[in-house]
Structure formats: C-alpha cells, structure tokens
Motif scaffolding. Structure first.
Motif, short mmCIF file in Angstrom:
data_model
loop_
_atom_site.label_atom_id
_atom_site.label_comp_id
_atom_site.label_asym_id
_atom_site.label_seq_id
_atom_site.Cartn_x
_atom_site.Cartn_y
_atom_site.Cartn_z
N PRO A 48 -26.45 4.57 -56.03
CA PRO A 48 -25.71 4.33 -57.27
C PRO A 48 -25.23 5.60 -57.98
CG PRO A 48 -28.06 4.12 -57.67
CD PRO A 48 -27.90 4.35 -56.20
N SER A 49 -25.79 6.77 -57.61
CA SER A 49 -25.48 7.99 -58.35
C SER A 49 -25.78 9.22 -57.51
CB SER A 49 -26.31 8.06 -59.63
OG SER A 49 -27.70 8.19 -59.29
N LYS A 50 -25.32 10.37 -57.98
CA LYS A 50 -25.62 11.62 -57.27
C LYS A 50 -27.11 11.92 -57.32
CE LYS A 50 -24.91 14.91 -61.11
NZ LYS A 50 -24.17 16.11 -61.55
N ALA A 51 -27.78 11.53 -58.40
CA ALA A 51 -29.23 11.76 -58.51
C ALA A 51 -29.97 10.98 -57.43
CB ALA A 51 -29.72 11.35 -59.89
N ALA A 52 -29.54 9.75 -57.18
CA ALA A 52 -30.18 8.93 -56.15
C ALA A 52 -29.97 9.53 -54.77
CB ALA A 52 -29.65 7.50 -56.21
N VAL A 53 -28.77 10.06 -54.51
CA VAL A 53 -28.49 10.71 -53.23
C VAL A 53 -29.42 11.92 -53.07
CG1 VAL A 53 -26.79 11.90 -51.80
CG2 VAL A 53 -26.07 10.01 -53.27
N LEU A 54 -29.49 12.74 -54.11
CA LEU A 54 -30.30 13.95 -54.04
C LEU A 54 -31.78 13.63 -53.87
CD1 LEU A 54 -30.21 17.02 -54.12
CD2 LEU A 54 -30.47 16.90 -56.60
N LEU A 55 -32.24 12.57 -54.52
CA LEU A 55 -33.64 12.18 -54.37
C LEU A 55 -33.95 11.82 -52.92
CD1 LEU A 55 -36.43 11.51 -55.50
CD2 LEU A 55 -35.58 9.23 -56.08
N ASP A 56 -33.11 11.00 -52.30
CA ASP A 56 -33.34 10.63 -50.90
C ASP A 56 -33.24 11.85 -49.99
OD1 ASP A 56 -33.86 8.04 -51.48
OD2 ASP A 56 -32.08 7.19 -50.53
N ALA A 57 -32.31 12.75 -50.30
CA ALA A 57 -32.17 13.97 -49.50
C ALA A 57 -33.42 14.83 -49.60
CB ALA A 57 -30.94 14.75 -49.97
N PHE A 58 -33.97 14.90 -50.80
CA PHE A 58 -35.16 15.71 -51.03
C PHE A 58 -36.38 15.10 -50.35
CE2 PHE A 58 -38.53 17.47 -53.86
CZ PHE A 58 -38.30 18.80 -53.57
N ILE A 90 -34.79 12.76 -68.31
CA ILE A 90 -33.85 11.96 -69.10
C ILE A 90 -33.53 10.62 -68.44
CG2 ILE A 90 -32.82 13.97 -70.21
CD1 ILE A 90 -30.55 13.82 -68.21
N ASN A 91 -33.85 10.49 -67.17
CA ASN A 91 -33.61 9.25 -66.45
C ASN A 91 -34.96 8.68 -66.02
OD1 ASN A 91 -33.05 7.27 -64.50
ND2 ASN A 91 -31.24 8.34 -63.73
N ALA A 92 -35.50 7.81 -66.83
CA ALA A 92 -36.85 7.30 -66.59
C ALA A 92 -36.98 6.59 -65.25
CB ALA A 92 -37.27 6.36 -67.72
N GLU A 93 -35.96 5.86 -64.87
CA GLU A 93 -36.02 5.13 -63.60
C GLU A 93 -36.08 6.08 -62.41
OE1 GLU A 93 -33.42 1.79 -61.09
OE2 GLU A 93 -32.92 2.24 -63.18
N LEU A 94 -35.25 7.12 -62.46
CA LEU A 94 -35.28 8.11 -61.39
C LEU A 94 -36.61 8.86 -61.39
CD1 LEU A 94 -33.43 9.70 -59.20
CD2 LEU A 94 -33.47 11.47 -60.96
N GLY A 95 -37.11 9.21 -62.60
CA GLY A 95 -38.38 9.90 -62.69
C GLY A 95 -39.51 9.11 -62.08
N ALA A 96 -39.53 7.80 -62.35
CA ALA A 96 -40.58 6.93 -61.80
C ALA A 96 -40.47 6.85 -60.28
CB ALA A 96 -40.48 5.54 -62.41
N GLU A 97 -39.24 6.80 -59.78
CA GLU A 97 -39.03 6.74 -58.33
C GLU A 97 -39.45 8.05 -57.68
OE1 GLU A 97 -35.50 5.37 -55.21
OE2 GLU A 97 -35.05 5.61 -57.34
N PHE A 98 -39.15 9.16 -58.33
CA PHE A 98 -39.53 10.48 -57.83
C PHE A 98 -41.05 10.57 -57.69
CE2 PHE A 98 -40.45 15.05 -58.71
CZ PHE A 98 -39.78 15.61 -57.64
#
Length: 200
Positions: A57-67, A120-128
């Motif tokens: 859904p976003s560049k942050a989600a791409v980067l998370l999976d890449a990381f 700042i993105n709680a959903e991404l933080g929780a997934e991380f």
C-alpha cells in the motif's frame, strides 16, 4: 511438433518482487527515505507502479518487506543464539555481531527510516515489531531460559525483561548517535547486565 510453453507467471512475479525489494533498499541509501517514492522504486525495478501497489500500500510497506528479506538473508541458517555453556561469551558474540550490523550502511539507513516511520505510523510500527524485532528478541528469551536451567541466571528473573537490559542500551546509543557503538561497549553492557542477573 514442439510444445509451446507459456511463461511461468509465478517465477516472473517473484523476479519482479525481488527487483522491487532490491530497488527500495538501493534507493533509500542513495536518496534517503523522505525522497524515496513508489515511482522511483518502479523505475529502478523496471516494473509499473501498479505492480507495486498490487502488493504493497505504500513505500514504507515496500521498505519493511525489503528490510525483513535483508535480515533473513543475513541470518541464513543462524536462528539461534549460541549455547556454548558460557552465557557471557555467547551474549558478547551476539552483541558484537549486532554492533557490526547496526554500523553497516546497508542495514543502518533502512533501519533508521523504518524506526522513524514507525513512530508516526502506528500500524507500520506494530508490524515492524511483530515481524522483525520480536522474533529476534525471543531468541534471547530462549537462551536466557537455558541459562536459568543451568543455574547461571537467577530463577526469579523474567527473561523478557532481562533481555532488555542487554539489547536496549545498544538500540539507545544507536538511535541517539551521540557516542560510538563499539564491540567494547557491547562487552561492557553484557558484563554489567549479568552482574544483576546472576544468582546471589
């Protein structure tokens, strides 16, 4: 008569996915996270933007999976903290490796970007935390439980709290960047922590 085979869509999709993840890691290092865009990732990976949006859904989600993929490759086959019977030596070994990873530009740039975005993105933080951090922390829990069974750690110690005495100082120093993160510092953290964890 020769048989005509259609292209393997699964293989093609995996190639595109891998190219997208690699592009995200390369570009965050070159441009920084604020200037990273889906358009730039698509261009570097040689795919259309819609291909990316179909999976993320976003560049942050791409980067998370890449990381996450980067971490899995780095830890190929290494899914345990060593248990040589010497808890101090085992923890120093792992923390020194962690220092090397945190100081590596390949790791540091995407990690800092995701740490900042997760605030700042709680959903991404929780997934991380759920996908990347917690599985790693559970390795410390397992090793500390083994040390308790061996009488090297006091029985009343909660391993989940104890591990924070070991890993949190490194994360704190890494985030602040005010003091160098070194093997010597990692060794000192382990020594100080174990004084408090050892049976009296």
């Amino acid at each position: 008569m020769s048989e005509t085979r259609s292209p393997d869509s699964k293989r093609r999709s995996e190639r595109s996915r891998r190219a997208i993840l690699d592009a995200a890691l390369e570009l965050v290092g070159e441009l920084g996270y604020p200037r990273l865009t889906i358009e730039a990732i698509a261009g570097r990976a040689g795919v259309g933007k819609q291909t990316i949006y179909r999976w993320w859904p976003s560049k942050a989600a791409v980067l998370l999976d890449a990381f996450i993929a980067l971490g899995e490759e780095a830890a190929a086959g290494e899914h345990e903290i060593p248990n040589t019977g010497d808890l101090e030596a085992d923890l120093k070994f792992v923390l020194r490796a962690t220092v090397d990873e945190l100081n590596s530009p390949e790791y540091e740039l995407p990690a800092r970007a995701l740490a900042a975005e997760g605030v700042i993105n709680a959903e991404l933080g929780a997934e991380f935390v759920a996908k990347l951090l917690e599985p790693q922390l559970q390795l410390y829990v397992k090793r500390l439980l083994a040390a308790q069974d061996a009488g090297q750690v006091a029985e009343h110690i909660d391993p989940r709290v104890a591990l924070e005495l070991i890993v949190a100082p490194l994360a704190h120093r890494w985030l602040l960047r005010t003091l160098p993160l070194t093997h010597e510092y990692a060794d000192t953290v382990v020594e100080y922590a174990l004084r408090g964890l050892s049976p009296r």
